[in-house]
Write an enzyme that holds these catalytic residues in place. Structure first.
Site, mmCIF file in Angstrom:
data_model
loop_
_atom_site.group_PDB
_atom_site.id
_atom_site.type_symbol
_atom_site.label_atom_id
_atom_site.label_comp_id
_atom_site.label_asym_id
_atom_site.label_seq_id
_atom_site.Cartn_x
_atom_site.Cartn_y
_atom_site.Cartn_z
ATOM 1 N N ASN A 87 6.582 1.072 2.713
ATOM 2 C CA ASN A 87 7.664 0.116 2.465
ATOM 3 C C ASN A 87 8.169 -0.508 3.763
ATOM 4 O OD1 ASN A 87 7.872 0.285 -0.362
ATOM 5 N ND2 ASN A 87 9.027 2.190 -0.197
ATOM 6 N N ASP A 92 7.808 7.170 1.683
ATOM 7 C CA ASP A 92 7.996 6.032 2.598
ATOM 8 C C ASP A 92 9.329 5.326 2.308
ATOM 9 O OD1 ASP A 92 7.191 4.980 0.103
ATOM 10 O OD2 ASP A 92 6.164 3.271 1.022
ATOM 11 N N ASP A 100 12.285 5.917 -3.113
ATOM 12 C CA ASP A 100 11.921 7.165 -2.418
ATOM 13 C C ASP A 100 13.175 7.968 -2.075
ATOM 14 O OD1 ASP A 100 9.985 4.882 -1.442
ATOM 15 O OD2 ASP A 100 8.820 6.725 -1.276
ATOM 16 N N THR A 106 4.895 9.628 -2.927
ATOM 17 C CA THR A 106 5.573 8.441 -3.460
ATOM 18 C C THR A 106 5.396 7.230 -2.539
ATOM 19 O OG1 THR A 106 7.680 9.058 -2.416
ATOM 20 C CG2 THR A 106 7.293 9.854 -4.664
ATOM 21 N N HIS A 110 10.929 3.695 -9.427
ATOM 22 C CA HIS A 110 9.624 4.333 -9.609
ATOM 23 C C HIS A 110 9.558 5.801 -9.170
ATOM 24 C CE1 HIS A 110 8.218 0.133 -9.849
ATOM 25 N NE2 HIS A 110 8.932 -0.080 -8.768
ATOM 26 N N ASP A 111 9.876 6.049 -7.901
ATOM 27 C CA ASP A 111 9.455 7.301 -7.263
ATOM 28 C C ASP A 111 10.055 8.586 -7.827
ATOM 29 O OD1 ASP A 111 7.735 5.871 -5.674
ATOM 30 O OD2 ASP A 111 9.148 5.684 -4.016
ATOM 31 N N PHE A 166 1.731 -1.478 -5.331
ATOM 32 C CA PHE A 166 1.954 -1.450 -3.884
ATOM 33 C C PHE A 166 1.329 -0.237 -3.174
ATOM 34 C CE2 PHE A 166 4.383 -0.162 -0.142
ATOM 35 C CZ PHE A 166 4.256 -1.297 0.644
ATOM 36 N N ASN A 167 1.589 0.977 -3.659
ATOM 37 C CA ASN A 167 1.116 2.164 -2.922
ATOM 38 C C ASN A 167 -0.409 2.203 -2.837
ATOM 39 O OD1 ASN A 167 3.706 3.094 -2.468
ATOM 40 N ND2 ASN A 167 3.744 4.384 -4.300
#
Ligand code: BDR
Ligand code: CA
Length: 306
Positions: free
Chosen positions: A39, A10, A15, A124, A239-240, A165-166
């Site tokens: 996102n 996303d 990402d 992700t 993060h991703d 979040f995810n």
């Protein structure tokens, strides 16, 4: 040939880096990219995936748009972190091809079914597309080698005090994935918060001398601003791409098997991942949980593809 993977994402600043790593390292064979609302809205995350691949000169990977809202409840985007486009910061003006004329879940089904080897799904974003694939095409389960997702945490959250979040965006989808019986690897905030885009990481991107390196430096500079404003972090966590790195080079992450469930009904904790690191619940381990990251090696890998 590398490990066959599909990246469900996303984009999103981090990402975008995950996409570049998945497309750029020849230990992976990126079969397709699927997009999900998270996102930003689906039209924006899809456009961003297409733009990043076009900028990287990747023309042979299909991109398909998937679910435009979570399984249950309304979509709440993260414009405070990723801006109104989902990829605010640099000028990303590039001619891009259209997305594939097929839904993401159907593209995943076709790619998994057509692959001579079992496929690794790397997710992700919110797990909506992946959950839909597992629920609507159960016949593909034996053809999936494993699911590696960025999401959750062994510690606290970033969207609610205990929710990441995810997972908070689509807790029911995460629940379906975690209870699928497939091999699952969780790359949570507890490790991704170690992958910080420091000024020297960003300078390393710029020093590559490539257009994509310069764009990533600008993306990370924007991301640093929002993370400073919202969380007070000096350097933003990226993060991703850690989920992608974990597939390319498993020695970069330390995994331990543990039972993981998602809180679906909590008054204050809906979307929290409950990770039983000490075997207190007696539940069987269903997830390989990342608990350590070799940070310098991760950044060497990430920088190498720019
Ligand atoms: C996750 O949420 C999104 O904002 C990022 O792209 C990442 O996938 C981190 O919680
Ligand atoms: Ca993401």
């Amino acid at each position: 040939m590398g490990i066959p993977v599909i990246l469900d994402c996303d984009p999103g600043h981090d990402d975008a880096l995950a996409l570049l790593l998945a497309a750029g390292d020849d230990r992976l064979d990126l079969l397709g990219v699927t997009t999900v609302a998270g996102n930003q809205t689906l039209d924006k995350t899809t456009r961003n995936a297409l733009r990043i691949l076009a900028l990287a000169g990747v023309t042979d990977v299909p991109v398909a748009a998937g679910c435009e809202r979570p399984l249950v409840g309304d979509l709440e985007v993260a414009a405070d972190i990723h801006g109104s486009t989902g990829l605010d910061g640099p000028e990303l003006d590039v001619p891009m091809p259209p997305s594939a004329d097929v839904h993401a879940v159907e593209l995943m089904r076709r790619l998994v079914t057509g692959s001579p080897e079992p496929v690794t799904l790397i997710a992700t974003g919110p797990l909506t597309n992946v959950a839909m694939l597992l629920r609507t095409h159960a016949s593909v389960l034996p053809l999936i080698k494993r699911i590696v997702f960025m999401g959750g945490s062994t510690e606290r959250g970033n969207t609610t005090p205990y929710g990441e979040f995810n997972i908070v965006t689509d807790p029911e989808a995460a629940d379906i994935v975690l209870r699928s019986g497939l091999p699952i690897t969780m790359i949570g905030l507890n490790v991704t918060h170690q992958a910080r885009a420091t000024p020297s990481v960003i300078a390393g991107f710029r020093d590559k001398g490539s257009r994509i390196g310069a764009i990533c430096a600008e993306l990370m500079t924007f991301f640093a601003g929002t993370y400073l404003r919202v969380f007070g972090f000096e350097d933003p966590p990226v993060h991703d791409p850690v989920a992608v790195a974990a597939v390319i080079d498993p020695s970069l992450v330390t995994l331990i098997p543990a039972p993981v469930v998602v809180e679906l009904a909590g008054v204050h904790t809906r979307g929290a991942t409950v990770v039983d690191l000490h075997g207190r619940t007696g539940l069987p381990a269903n997830v390989d949980v990342a608990v350590g990251l070799e940070v310098a090696g991760f950044w060497r890998l990430m920088t190498s593809v720019l």
